[in-house]
Design a protein around this motif. Structure first.
Motif, PDB file in Angstrom:
ATOM      1  N   ARG A 211       0.820  -1.218   0.000  1.00  0.00           N
ATOM      2  CA  ARG A 211       0.000   0.000   0.000  1.00  0.00           C
ATOM      3  C   ARG A 211       0.854   1.269   0.000  1.00  0.00           C
ATOM      4  O   ARG A 211       0.514   2.255  -0.658  1.00  0.00           O
ATOM      5  N   TYR A 212       1.947   1.228   0.775  1.00  0.00           N
ATOM      6  CA  TYR A 212       2.766   2.431   0.930  1.00  0.00           C
ATOM      7  C   TYR A 212       4.238   2.076   0.696  1.00  0.00           C
ATOM      8  O   TYR A 212       4.806   1.251   1.418  1.00  0.00           O
ATOM      9  N   LYS A 213       4.856   2.696  -0.266  1.00  0.00           N
ATOM     10  CA  LYS A 213       6.252   2.412  -0.566  1.00  0.00           C
ATOM     11  C   LYS A 213       7.179   2.811   0.573  1.00  0.00           C
ATOM     12  O   LYS A 213       8.276   2.276   0.712  1.00  0.00           O
ATOM     13  N   SER A 214       6.719   3.787   1.395  1.00  0.00           N
ATOM     14  CA  SER A 214       7.556   4.259   2.491  1.00  0.00           C
ATOM     15  C   SER A 214       7.465   3.389   3.741  1.00  0.00           C
ATOM     16  O   SER A 214       8.193   3.615   4.708  1.00  0.00           O
ATOM     17  N   ALA A 215       6.588   2.392   3.734  1.00  0.00           N
ATOM     18  CA  ALA A 215       6.429   1.524   4.911  1.00  0.00           C
ATOM     19  C   ALA A 215       7.725   0.761   5.164  1.00  0.00           C
ATOM     20  O   ALA A 215       8.360   0.270   4.225  1.00  0.00           O
ATOM     21  N   PRO A 216       8.145   0.663   6.425  1.00  0.00           N
ATOM     22  CA  PRO A 216       9.407  -0.037   6.720  1.00  0.00           C
ATOM     23  C   PRO A 216       9.283  -1.540   6.456  1.00  0.00           C
ATOM     24  O   PRO A 216       8.218  -2.137   6.638  1.00  0.00           O
ATOM     25  N   LYS A 217      10.383  -2.134   6.046  1.00  0.00           N
ATOM     26  CA  LYS A 217      10.412  -3.579   5.854  1.00  0.00           C
ATOM     27  C   LYS A 217      10.510  -4.264   7.215  1.00  0.00           C
ATOM     28  O   LYS A 217      11.110  -3.740   8.144  1.00  0.00           O
ATOM     29  N   PHE A 218       9.919  -5.440   7.302  1.00  0.00           N
ATOM     30  CA  PHE A 218      10.017  -6.216   8.541  1.00  0.00           C
ATOM     31  C   PHE A 218      10.602  -7.576   8.206  1.00  0.00           C
ATOM     32  O   PHE A 218       9.985  -8.369   7.491  1.00  0.00           O
ATOM     33  N   ALA A 219      11.802  -7.842   8.696  1.00  0.00           N
ATOM     34  CA  ALA A 219      12.479  -9.116   8.474  1.00  0.00           C
ATOM     35  C   ALA A 219      12.268  -9.613   7.041  1.00  0.00           C
ATOM     36  O   ALA A 219      11.638 -10.642   6.813  1.00  0.00           O
ATOM     37  N   PRO A 220      12.789  -8.870   6.051  1.00  0.00           N
ATOM     38  CA  PRO A 220      12.537  -9.238   4.649  1.00  0.00           C
ATOM     39  C   PRO A 220      13.023 -10.631   4.266  1.00  0.00           C
ATOM     40  O   PRO A 220      12.524 -11.223   3.311  1.00  0.00           O
ATOM     41  N   ALA A 221      13.995 -11.185   5.007  1.00  0.00           N
ATOM     42  CA  ALA A 221      14.469 -12.546   4.726  1.00  0.00           C
ATOM     43  C   ALA A 221      13.702 -13.598   5.530  1.00  0.00           C
ATOM     44  O   ALA A 221      14.080 -14.772   5.541  1.00  0.00           O
ATOM     45  N   GLY A 222      12.614 -13.172   6.219  1.00  0.00           N
ATOM     46  CA  GLY A 222      11.754 -14.123   6.916  1.00  0.00           C
ATOM     47  C   GLY A 222      12.328 -14.601   8.237  1.00  0.00           C
ATOM     48  O   GLY A 222      13.260 -14.026   8.789  1.00  0.00           O
ATOM     49  N   GLN A 223      11.732 -15.683   8.747  1.00  0.00           N
ATOM     50  CA  GLN A 223      12.208 -16.267  10.000  1.00  0.00           C
ATOM     51  C   GLN A 223      12.545 -17.734   9.807  1.00  0.00           C
ATOM     52  O   GLN A 223      12.039 -18.392   8.898  1.00  0.00           O
ATOM     53  N   SER A 224      13.415 -18.233  10.665  1.00  0.00           N
ATOM     54  CA  SER A 224      13.824 -19.638  10.603  1.00  0.00           C
ATOM     55  C   SER A 224      13.864 -20.190  12.015  1.00  0.00           C
ATOM     56  O   SER A 224      13.645 -19.478  12.990  1.00  0.00           O
ATOM     57  N   THR A 225      14.150 -21.475  12.131  1.00  0.00           N
ATOM     58  CA  THR A 225      14.256 -22.110  13.441  1.00  0.00           C
ATOM     59  C   THR A 225      15.248 -23.261  13.364  1.00  0.00           C
ATOM     60  O   THR A 225      15.737 -23.596  12.281  1.00  0.00           O
ATOM     61  N   GLN A 226      15.534 -23.854  14.509  1.00  0.00           N
ATOM     62  CA  GLN A 226      16.500 -24.948  14.585  1.00  0.00           C
ATOM     63  C   GLN A 226      16.012 -26.001  15.560  1.00  0.00           C
ATOM     64  O   GLN A 226      15.436 -25.678  16.600  1.00  0.00           O
ATOM     65  N   MET A 227      16.229 -27.267  15.203  1.00  0.00           N
ATOM     66  CA  MET A 227      15.897 -28.391  16.081  1.00  0.00           C
ATOM     67  C   MET A 227      17.140 -29.226  16.335  1.00  0.00           C
ATOM     68  O   MET A 227      17.927 -29.463  15.421  1.00  0.00           O
ATOM     69  N   ILE A 228      17.288 -29.674  17.558  1.00  0.00           N
ATOM     70  CA  ILE A 228      18.391 -30.567  17.919  1.00  0.00           C
ATOM     71  C   ILE A 228      17.956 -32.001  17.665  1.00  0.00           C
ATOM     72  O   ILE A 228      16.875 -32.421  18.096  1.00  0.00           O
ATOM     73  N   VAL A 229      18.782 -32.743  16.969  1.00  0.00           N
ATOM     74  CA  VAL A 229      18.466 -34.121  16.579  1.00  0.00           C
ATOM     75  C   VAL A 229      19.295 -35.088  17.409  1.00  0.00           C
ATOM     76  O   VAL A 229      20.523 -34.972  17.465  1.00  0.00           O
ATOM     77  N   GLY A 230      18.646 -36.022  18.067  1.00  0.00           N
ATOM     78  CA  GLY A 230      19.361 -37.076  18.765  1.00  0.00           C
ATOM     79  C   GLY A 230      19.555 -36.863  20.249  1.00  0.00           C
ATOM     80  O   GLY A 230      20.102 -37.728  20.926  1.00  0.00           O
ATOM     81  N   ALA A 231      19.081 -35.722  20.791  1.00  0.00           N
ATOM     82  CA  ALA A 231      19.218 -35.493  22.227  1.00  0.00           C
ATOM     83  C   ALA A 231      18.094 -36.150  23.012  1.00  0.00           C
ATOM     84  O   ALA A 231      18.226 -36.423  24.201  1.00  0.00           O
ATOM     85  N   ASP A 232      16.969 -36.404  22.345  1.00  0.00           N
ATOM     86  CA  ASP A 232      15.841 -37.070  23.003  1.00  0.00           C
ATOM     87  C   ASP A 232      15.429 -38.279  22.168  1.00  0.00           C
ATOM     88  O   ASP A 232      16.123 -38.670  21.226  1.00  0.00           O
ATOM     89  N   ALA A 233      14.299 -38.853  22.498  1.00  0.00           N
ATOM     90  CA  ALA A 233      13.872 -40.090  21.834  1.00  0.00           C
ATOM     91  C   ALA A 233      13.032 -39.846  20.588  1.00  0.00           C
ATOM     92  O   ALA A 233      12.447 -40.786  20.043  1.00  0.00           O
ATOM     93  N   ALA A 234      12.941 -38.614  20.116  1.00  0.00           N
ATOM     94  CA  ALA A 234      12.139 -38.310  18.933  1.00  0.00           C
ATOM     95  C   ALA A 234      12.661 -39.063  17.714  1.00  0.00           C
ATOM     96  O   ALA A 234      13.866 -39.128  17.470  1.00  0.00           O
TER      97      ALA A 234
END
Length: 415
Positions: A211-234
């Protein structure tokens, strides 16, 4: 405690940041300009190499604000009860370090995470101040990735997204039970609640920009996450299901998998050995199938062993699925829809696109398909071409020995 200089702090906090899998090291040659000749460096404490969406390899300063923490997560080397050497940067020191490295052409951006000191809000304020100062006080236009803290005030997380290119919140473990057992001070509900807030803020920011070219960008590269593998019985099936849920609910750019690594003076509730690194690799492959090959989560889960829920380590998930559902094959490369061509072992997204384009003009032979892949051996039992029908191979009771990669002993001193 003895006062540490900046170089000593960097050595401690760069080493402490290595357990975060959100950027991967490249195998470039080591070069530097310490002798006054040339400009830039490919080495140095805290410098990691990550890949941008367009395939460029970029160097990041990857550090923790501090490795002190008020939490006592069993799997974390920086937990409260851990006997490690502690250090802490001020926000101004991180800003100065980033600018110094950038001016020397060592880095193109900053990856900043932290243990929790004082409170979640206090720690988040310090991290936001780093990003704010870089952007507003120094007009820094390089890449910034901030690891946000789920328990922090939503307004602080919003400010992080205003100044950073990407924000990430670690879900830590794939199951609620595993998180309660190994990180009792953390809450799955709070973590996913924070991820939901970030997802909504990203969407709102995108709408505002339309809508507005002057609107600030918010995290333009998005969000990510991380999971630890092998520490539990999953199981791998649990992890794949969790990852697909996170992608669907919060529109994540990436889910990173980090194989659990035994830590010094580990808690008795942790496994004594790390899981095979190949397990982490197979999970990344399964993630790729869901993101780029249009596999449904239940299809990827079906490739896992029915009894153990684990993906096979000797073959990739795509081949495991094809062997498990041999009734879907062979696939006619001249007639099959894109969905089924993507499920043929050995055919990548680009190869499938080329097949769909080429078959509009002529019938494809086995040799034609072979020119689009590294090896036609894996393809032969699963496809039909104008000059090829795998009658004998399709009738084999056990096809795995034919298509599974052959094991070979690498030479220690090979040229």
């Amino acid at each position: 405690m003895a006062q540490l200089d900046t170089r000593e702090k960097l050595a401690i906090l760069a080493d402490a940041a290595k357990y975060d899998a959100s950027c991967a090291s490249s195998g470039t040659a080591k070069r530097n300009s310490r002798d006054g000749k040339g400009l830039g460096s490919t080495e140095g404490m805290g410098i990691c190499h990550a890949y941008a969406p367009d395939g460029r390899c970029i160097s990041l300063l990857k550090i923790l604000l501090t490795n002190s923490c008020i939490f006592d997560c069993h799997y974390c080397i920086n937990r409260k009860s851990s006997n490690v050497r502690r250090a802490r940067f001020t926000a101004q020191e991180v800003v100065a370090l980033t600018l110094s490295f950038y001016r020397r052409n060592y880095i193109e951006g900053l990856f900043l995470s932290s243990g929790i000191i004082g409170s979640s809000n206090y720690t988040m304020e310090q991290m936001v101040e780093v990003a704010r100062s870089l952007r507003e006080d120094h007009d820094f236009r390089g890449y910034i990735h901030l690891k946000t803290i789920p328990d922090a005030d939503p307004e602080l997380v919003r400010l992080a997204g205003v100044h950073a290119d990407r924000v990430s919140i670690n879900v830590e473990l794939p199951t609620v039970g595993g998180l309660k057992r190994l990180a009792p001070e953390k809450s799955s509900e709070r973590i996913e609640g924070a991820m939901k807030d970030v997802a909504h803020a990203i969407t709102d920011g995108q709408d505002a920009r339309k809508r507005y070219k002057s609107a600030p960008k918010f995290a333009p590269a998005g969000q990510s996450t991380q999971m630890i593998v092998g520490a539990d019985a999953a199981t791998d099936r649990d992890i794949v299901t969790k990852a697909s849920t996170l992608y669907d609910r919060y529109a994540l750019r990436r889910v990173y998998y980090s194989a659990f690594s035994p830590i010094p003076q580990a808690s008795a509730v942790l496994p004594l050995q790390r899981p095979p690194l190949m397990r982490e690799h197979r999970l990344y492959q399964s993630d790729w199938l869901m993101r780029f090959y249009d596999y449904r989560p239940d299809e990827v889960s079906a490739a896992a062993d029915d009894a153990t829920g684990m993906l096979p380590l000797d073959i990739d998930p795509k081949l495991a699925w094809a062997l498990k559902f041999r009734d879907r094959f062979p696939v006619d490369v001249n007639r099959a829809p894109r969905e089924m061509l993507l499920r043929v072992p050995g055919l990548g997204v680009k190869a499938v696109g080329s097949i769909l384009s080429a078959r509009r003009w002529r019938q494809l032979t086995l040799a034609d398909v072979g020119r689009l892949t590294v090896s036609v051996t894996k393809l032969r039992p699963f496809i039909i071409a104008s000059d090829w029908r795998p009658v004998v191979l399709s009738d084999r009771a056990e096809l795995r020995p034919v298509v599974a990669p052959k094991r070979e002993q690498l030479e220690l001193f090979a040229a």
